[in-house]
Design an enzyme around this catalytic site. Structure first.
Site, PDB file in Angstrom:
ATOM      1  N   GLU A  73      60.205   2.379 -18.091  1.00 16.80           N
ATOM      2  CA  GLU A  73      60.525   1.520 -16.937  1.00 16.80           C
ATOM      3  C   GLU A  73      60.548   0.063 -17.399  1.00 16.80           C
ATOM      4  OE1 GLU A  73      58.347   1.675 -12.974  1.00 16.80           O
ATOM      5  OE2 GLU A  73      57.872  -0.386 -13.559  1.00 16.80           O
ATOM      6  N   TYR A  92      63.267  -2.369  -8.521  1.00 14.40           N
ATOM      7  CA  TYR A  92      64.041  -3.055  -7.488  1.00 14.40           C
ATOM      8  C   TYR A  92      63.053  -3.909  -6.704  1.00 14.40           C
ATOM      9  CZ  TYR A  92      67.473  -3.505  -3.727  1.00 14.40           C
ATOM     10  OH  TYR A  92      68.381  -3.987  -2.807  1.00 14.40           O
ATOM     11  N   ALA A 117      60.957  -5.994  -4.038  1.00  8.94           N
ATOM     12  CA  ALA A 117      60.668  -5.692  -2.642  1.00  8.94           C
ATOM     13  C   ALA A 117      61.688  -6.347  -1.721  1.00  8.94           C
ATOM     14  CB  ALA A 117      59.271  -6.190  -2.304  1.00  8.94           C
ATOM     15  N   GLY A 161      59.454   1.595  -0.366  1.00  8.17           N
ATOM     16  CA  GLY A 161      59.147   0.181  -0.547  1.00  8.17           C
ATOM     17  C   GLY A 161      57.994  -0.226   0.342  1.00  8.17           C
ATOM     18  N   ASP A 162      57.535  -1.458   0.139  1.00 14.60           N
ATOM     19  CA  ASP A 162      56.362  -1.967   0.867  1.00 14.60           C
ATOM     20  C   ASP A 162      56.744  -2.987   1.915  1.00 14.60           C
ATOM     21  OD1 ASP A 162      54.149  -0.605  -0.319  1.00 14.60           O
ATOM     22  OD2 ASP A 162      54.662  -1.679  -2.171  1.00 14.60           O
ATOM     23  N   ALA A 168      60.890   7.494   2.144  1.00 13.78           N
ATOM     24  CA  ALA A 168      61.733   7.699   0.963  1.00 13.78           C
ATOM     25  C   ALA A 168      62.579   8.967   1.110  1.00 13.78           C
ATOM     26  CB  ALA A 168      60.856   7.777  -0.282  1.00 13.78           C
ATOM     27  N   LYS A 198      60.235  14.945   0.483  1.00 12.18           N
ATOM     28  CA  LYS A 198      61.207  14.370  -0.461  1.00 12.18           C
ATOM     29  C   LYS A 198      61.911  15.485  -1.237  1.00 12.18           C
ATOM     30  CE  LYS A 198      58.007  10.925  -1.624  1.00 12.18           C
ATOM     31  NZ  LYS A 198      57.528   9.647  -2.219  1.00 12.18           N
TER      32      LYS A 198
HETATM   33  P1  FAD Z   1      57.210   7.371   1.048  1.00  7.29           P
HETATM   34  O1  FAD Z   1      57.369   8.562   0.190  1.00  7.29           O
HETATM   35  O2  FAD Z   1      58.144   7.240   2.184  1.00  7.29           O
HETATM   36  O3  FAD Z   1      55.756   7.443   1.635  1.00  7.29           O
HETATM   37  C1  FAD Z   1      54.714   6.530   1.571  1.00  7.29           C
HETATM   38  C2  FAD Z   1      53.498   7.222   2.200  1.00  7.29           C
HETATM   39  O4  FAD Z   1      53.743   7.398   3.610  1.00  7.29           O
HETATM   40  C3  FAD Z   1      53.247   8.636   1.692  1.00  7.29           C
HETATM   41  O5  FAD Z   1      52.567   8.711   0.458  1.00  7.29           O
HETATM   42  C4  FAD Z   1      52.485   9.202   2.845  1.00  7.29           C
HETATM   43  O6  FAD Z   1      51.166   8.723   2.861  1.00  7.29           O
HETATM   44  C5  FAD Z   1      53.270   8.666   4.038  1.00  7.29           C
HETATM   45  N1  FAD Z   1      54.394   9.599   4.372  1.00  7.29           N
HETATM   46  C6  FAD Z   1      55.719   9.409   4.116  1.00  7.29           C
HETATM   47  N2  FAD Z   1      56.458  10.487   4.505  1.00  7.29           N
HETATM   48  C7  FAD Z   1      55.587  11.378   5.011  1.00  7.29           C
HETATM   49  C8  FAD Z   1      55.729  12.692   5.543  1.00  7.29           C
HETATM   50  N3  FAD Z   1      56.907  13.291   5.665  1.00  7.29           N
HETATM   51  N4  FAD Z   1      54.593  13.343   5.949  1.00  7.29           N
HETATM   52  C9  FAD Z   1      53.394  12.748   5.842  1.00  7.29           C
HETATM   53  N5  FAD Z   1      53.212  11.510   5.338  1.00  7.29           N
HETATM   54  C10 FAD Z   1      54.275  10.815   4.924  1.00  7.29           C
HETATM   55  N6  FAD Z   1      58.298  -0.487  -4.982  1.00  7.29           N
HETATM   56  C11 FAD Z   1      59.297  -1.390  -5.003  1.00  7.29           C
HETATM   57  O7  FAD Z   1      59.421  -2.213  -4.072  1.00  7.29           O
HETATM   58  N7  FAD Z   1      60.220  -1.415  -6.031  1.00  7.29           N
HETATM   59  C12 FAD Z   1      60.163  -0.548  -7.074  1.00  7.29           C
HETATM   60  O8  FAD Z   1      60.992  -0.595  -7.972  1.00  7.29           O
HETATM   61  C13 FAD Z   1      59.093   0.437  -7.084  1.00  7.29           C
HETATM   62  N8  FAD Z   1      59.015   1.341  -8.084  1.00  7.29           N
HETATM   63  C14 FAD Z   1      58.041   2.320  -8.022  1.00  7.29           C
HETATM   64  C15 FAD Z   1      58.010   3.292  -9.039  1.00  7.29           C
HETATM   65  C16 FAD Z   1      57.051   4.296  -9.011  1.00  7.29           C
HETATM   66  C17 FAD Z   1      57.044   5.361 -10.095  1.00  7.29           C
HETATM   67  C18 FAD Z   1      56.059   4.324  -7.973  1.00  7.29           C
HETATM   68  C19 FAD Z   1      54.985   5.378  -7.962  1.00  7.29           C
HETATM   69  C20 FAD Z   1      56.082   3.350  -6.973  1.00  7.29           C
HETATM   70  C21 FAD Z   1      57.068   2.339  -6.979  1.00  7.29           C
HETATM   71  N9  FAD Z   1      57.149   1.364  -5.962  1.00  7.29           N
HETATM   72  C22 FAD Z   1      58.171   0.425  -5.997  1.00  7.29           C
HETATM   73  C23 FAD Z   1      56.145   1.301  -4.890  1.00  7.29           C
HETATM   74  C24 FAD Z   1      56.582   1.997  -3.583  1.00  7.29           C
HETATM   75  O9  FAD Z   1      57.688   1.358  -3.013  1.00  7.29           O
HETATM   76  C25 FAD Z   1      55.391   1.938  -2.617  1.00  7.29           C
HETATM   77  O10 FAD Z   1      54.348   2.763  -3.067  1.00  7.29           O
HETATM   78  C26 FAD Z   1      55.683   2.178  -1.157  1.00  7.29           C
HETATM   79  O11 FAD Z   1      54.520   1.781  -0.409  1.00  7.29           O
HETATM   80  C27 FAD Z   1      55.930   3.633  -0.764  1.00  7.29           C
HETATM   81  O12 FAD Z   1      57.089   4.104  -1.262  1.00  7.29           O
HETATM   82  P2  FAD Z   1      57.323   5.696  -1.330  1.00  7.29           P
HETATM   83  O13 FAD Z   1      58.667   5.873  -1.863  1.00  7.29           O
HETATM   84  O14 FAD Z   1      56.195   6.391  -1.944  1.00  7.29           O
HETATM   85  O15 FAD Z   1      57.271   6.016   0.253  1.00  7.29           O
END
Ligand code: FAD
Length: 282
Positions: free
Chosen positions: A10, A42, A44, A101-102, A120, A161
C-alpha cells in the site's frame, strides 16, 4: 523460502506535488519485486481524488503491476459515487478496495455524514454494477472496527460485503498473530469464504506507533512500544520494527494466510527487507 507467497503493498498519494518524483521512484522499486498489486489510498471525503487517480494511473502506465484503487463512499450521493467509480474505470482501473470511509473530524457517525451509500457493501455493489469483472477488495478488522457496537458486527459487515460481491478482504493492521488467526476462525465459522489477506505494517519508530494507535483505535502493543522506546538509535528502532513484522508475517503464513499485504509508508527499503527476511523475495 516462501517464493510462491503472494504479496502486495500500500502507498498513499503524494501530500505535496514535490513529493511525486520520490513516490514514483518508490513505486518502481516496489514494482520490481513482482507484487500481485499495489494499492493507493484515497483521502477522506475525496480530498485526494486527483492525486490518487494520478498515482494509480502512473502504476498502470509505467509498471507491469496491477494498481488497486481505494475508494470511499462516505458523504456522497449515489450519483457522485457512481461518477467516481466511472472516472477510475475510465482511466483503466479494474481493481478496487471499496471502503465506507470515516466521518469528517469531529462529526458523529450518524446517518447525516454517511450520504446515500451507508456501508462499504453498498459501494461493492455499485462497483460490481459498473464493472462486473472488477477485482474488488474490502476492509476487515481483526480487532473490531471502532464503530462496532457488538461483538459480531464486524463479521456481519464482512458477510454483507461478501454477499455484495467482494472478492477478498485486506485486514487492518494488528500487532499479534493470534488476533488475525482468531479472527479468521470466527469469520470462517460465520460463513465468510473469501480470502482474508493480513495487512502488516512494519513500525520502525515509537512516534509513528503512537500515531497509528491513535488513528486506528487499536490497543497499544506494550512490548513493541517498550522495545522501540528503549532503543537508542534509529537503526536499532528500525531493526526492532522489521523483526516484529517478520515474526508476524511468518506466524500468519504458517497459520495459512493467503499472502501478505504490506503498508509501505511510501518507502521501499523497509518492506523489501521484511519480505527478504520472510523468504518471499531474494
Ligand atoms: P463498513 O464495512 O461499511 O463498516 C464499518 C463498520 O460499520 C463495520 O465494521 C461494522 O461495525 C458496521 N457495519 C457496516 N455494515 C454492517 C452490516 N451490514 N451489519 C452490521 N454492521 C455493519 N479510509 C480512507 O478514508 N481511505 C483509505 O484509503 C482507507 N484505506 C483503508 C485500507 C484498509 C486495509 C483498512 C482496513 C481501512 C482503510 N480505511 C481507509 C479506513 C476505513 O475507511 C474506515 O475504517 C471506515 O471507518 C470504515 O470503512 P469500512 O469500509 O470498513 O466500512
Amino acid at each position: 523460502m516462501r517464493a510462491k507467497t503472494p504479496f502486495s503493498f500500500e502507498v498513499y498519494p503524494p501530500r505535496k506535488p514535490e513529493m511525486q518524483d520520490a513516490l514514483h521512484d518508490t513505486i518502481q522499486k516496489l514494482a520490481s519485486v513482482g507484487p500481485e498489486y499495489i494499492t493507493v489510498t484515497y483521502g477522506a471525503n475525496g480530498s485526494s481524488r486527483d492525486s490518487s487517480l494520478e498515482c494509480v494511473s502512473y502504476i498502470r502506465q509505467n509498471t507491469a503491476i496491477d494498481p488497486l484503487a481505494h475508494l470511499t463512499c462516505v458523504g456522497s450521493t449515489r450519483e457522485e459515487a457512481e461518477a467516481l467509480v466511472r472516472q477510475f474505470y475510465g482511466a483503466g482501473i479494474r481493481s478496487f478496495l471499496a471502503l465506507r470511509g470515516d466521518a469528517p473530524e469531529g462529526a458523529e457517525a450518524t446517518e447525516d455524514f454517511l450520504g446515500e451509500l451507508k456501508t462499504a457493501a453498498d459501494l461493492v455493489a455499485l462497483i460490481r454494477s459498473v464493472s462486473p469483472y472488477a477485482r474488488i477488495a474490502v476492509a476487515a478488522f481483526p480487532n473490531g472496527h471502532p464503530d462496532s457496537q457488538r461483538e459480531n458486527q464486524d463479521i456481519e459487515a464482512l458477510l454483507a460485503k461478501q454477499a455484495a460481491g467482494a472478492d477478498f478482504a485486506i485486514t487492518q493492521l494488528f500487532f499479534t498473530a493470534s488476533d488475525y488467526i482468531d479472527f479468521v476462525a470466527r469469520a470462517r465459522a460465520a460463513g465468510v469464504t473469501i480470502p482474508l489477506t493480513p495487512g502488516i505494517m512494519p513500525v520502525t519508530n515509537a512516534n509513528r506507533l503512537a500515531r497509528i494507535v491513535e488513528i486506528t483505535g487499536l490497543e497499544t502493543p506494550r512490548e513493541l512500544t517498550d522495545a522501540l522506546t528503549s532503543a537508542t538509535t534509529k537503526e536499532e528502532q528500525r531493526a526492532i520494527g522489521i523483526a516484529h513484522a517478520v515474526d508476524l508475517a511468518n506466524a500468519v503464513l504458517d497459520a495459512g494466510a493467503p499472502g501478505i499485504h504490506l503498508y509501505a509508508f511510501n518507502e521501499h527499503e523497509t518492506v523489501l527487507e521484511v519480505l527478504r527476511h520472510v523468504g518471499v523475495i531474494e
